[in-house]
Design an enzyme around this catalytic site. Sequence first.
Site, PDB file in Angstrom:
ATOM      1  N   SER A 101      -0.409 -29.370  38.315  1.00 25.44           N
ATOM      2  CA  SER A 101      -1.204 -28.936  37.161  1.00 25.44           C
ATOM      3  C   SER A 101      -0.305 -28.148  36.221  1.00 25.44           C
ATOM      4  CB  SER A 101      -2.413 -28.124  37.628  1.00 25.44           C
ATOM      5  OG  SER A 101      -3.363 -27.996  36.595  1.00 25.44           O
ATOM      6  N   TYR A 102      -0.886 -27.242  35.430  1.00 24.86           N
ATOM      7  CA  TYR A 102      -0.184 -26.646  34.299  1.00 24.86           C
ATOM      8  C   TYR A 102       1.071 -25.873  34.714  1.00 24.86           C
ATOM      9  CZ  TYR A 102      -4.625 -28.017  32.363  1.00 24.86           C
ATOM     10  OH  TYR A 102      -5.719 -28.765  32.013  1.00 24.86           O
TER      11      TYR A 102
ATOM     12  N   GLY B 265       2.736 -25.984  37.554  1.00 27.51           N
ATOM     13  CA  GLY B 265       3.679 -26.872  38.226  1.00 27.51           C
ATOM     14  C   GLY B 265       4.477 -27.722  37.259  1.00 27.51           C
TER      15      GLY B 265
ATOM     16  N   GLY C  30      -3.068 -23.121  42.079  1.00 26.27           N
ATOM     17  CA  GLY C  30      -4.236 -22.434  41.538  1.00 26.27           C
ATOM     18  C   GLY C  30      -4.084 -20.929  41.612  1.00 26.27           C
TER      19      GLY C  30
ATOM     20  N   HIS D 274       3.199 -31.212   3.562  1.00 25.96           N
ATOM     21  CA  HIS D 274       4.133 -32.232   4.051  1.00 25.96           C
ATOM     22  C   HIS D 274       5.555 -31.675   3.957  1.00 25.96           C
ATOM     23  CE1 HIS D 274       6.054 -36.147   4.650  1.00 25.96           C
ATOM     24  NE2 HIS D 274       6.865 -35.811   3.646  1.00 25.96           N
TER      25      HIS D 274
END
Length: 458
Positions: free
Chosen positions: A179-180, A182, A267, A441
């Site tokens: 996940s994030y 890792g 986690g 731009h």
Amino acid sequence: MTDDFDAIIIGAGQAGPPLAGRLTSAGMRVALIERHLIGGTCVNTGCTPTKALVASARVAHMARRAAEFGVEIGGDISVSMRAVSARANEIAAGSRQRNEDWLSGMARLTLIRGHARFTSAQTVSVNGMSLSARRIFINTGGRATIPNMPGVSDVSLLTNSGMMQVDVLPRHLVIVGGSYIGLEFAQMYRRFGADVTLVEKGPRLVSREDEDISAALHDILEAEGIAIRTHAECISFQPAGDDIHVALSCTSGAPELTASHVLLAVGRTPNTHDLGLDKAGITVDKRSFITVGEDLQTSVDGVYALGDCNGRGAFTHTAYNDFEIVAANLLDGECRKVSDRVPGYALYTDPPLGRAGMTEREARAAGKRLLIGTRPMARIGRAIEKSETQGFMKIIADADTQRILGAAILGVEGDEAIHGILNAMNADVPYTTLQHSVPVHPTVSELIPTVLESLAPA
């Protein structure tokens, strides 16, 4: 003897110090209790030092790509991990010191170093002292989850906190958790020069995201030489001299890896287990997060929980917004709610992922009629000029209300460009308002109106 305060704040993470500032400015006498480092996870082992590492890793990556831009660099590119680590730690220490200096000069604030525990709904003990207050605010954050995997106690494993002390280049870094956290560590250490294997129990990376985002991130990381092992249903560890054997049960690939270092990134767990919450009657959910209402008040009147410990957000910016909600309601007579917050966050891979609102999966589950527009980053002049054309933009809108429901920008500067969409969502304006804007731009943001023009039923 009990020392009486107007307010007690437990934890000096992202919500605690600014709340102390507002309360003391309002004339209140405040006790702020911190048992470890001022600034919490973000300043000390999270955002600040890890993004410093990401920056160093990007410099190494771009130096290797220099010839693509017509820049000649003689010799091989080498990385001094000691210098990289020292830079990150210096940046974190500077941020922590600025917080400490701010708090030390705050009138009516008593800063106490120690471990606070509730003894009742309005009293806490710390360092043998008893403190009481009509209002108590819990801001104790979280820590890395240590999974119950075979052998996890038999070897030396790292978490995100431990990685901040590593000042050598791992020979082979195995990261458990796709996940994030890792993904960020996998890419940065691969760019530093380590062999990296990313292990995920599920079928795909960052399962919270839509499948197209997961697939694109998989391809980006794999192209940089990161080995990715998904479907790793059974993971175990065993010492092997100075190394660690990591056993995997995957649908493909070798059943065992030998790692010099293993990072657990599966986690976060809230720091609520040793606060004596039961003595105050404060309830927690099955994952030990403190249950709170829309105003962030716990099950006990006058006691609030802010930041990672309440399960209502897992980011520095949501913790800070918790402070803003509580301060506005208590001091400014407002009636702000957590549910008013439009979720937004970023994944700091390179290119980064900027996310706002719902995923497509969540929007479909809500039963809404959807309009979806996508464009590849390869269609953006800014990305082409920078030779960074990986990724895409995706915007989801409600066909009935014309409100943007969510968006993802996986691409160069996506973590910044996403804020234009977040602003439109917070302003609660129809997507046509943003569609008719005239962006500058060349920028990444200039393609957002083009994507909105392409919205179609899906």
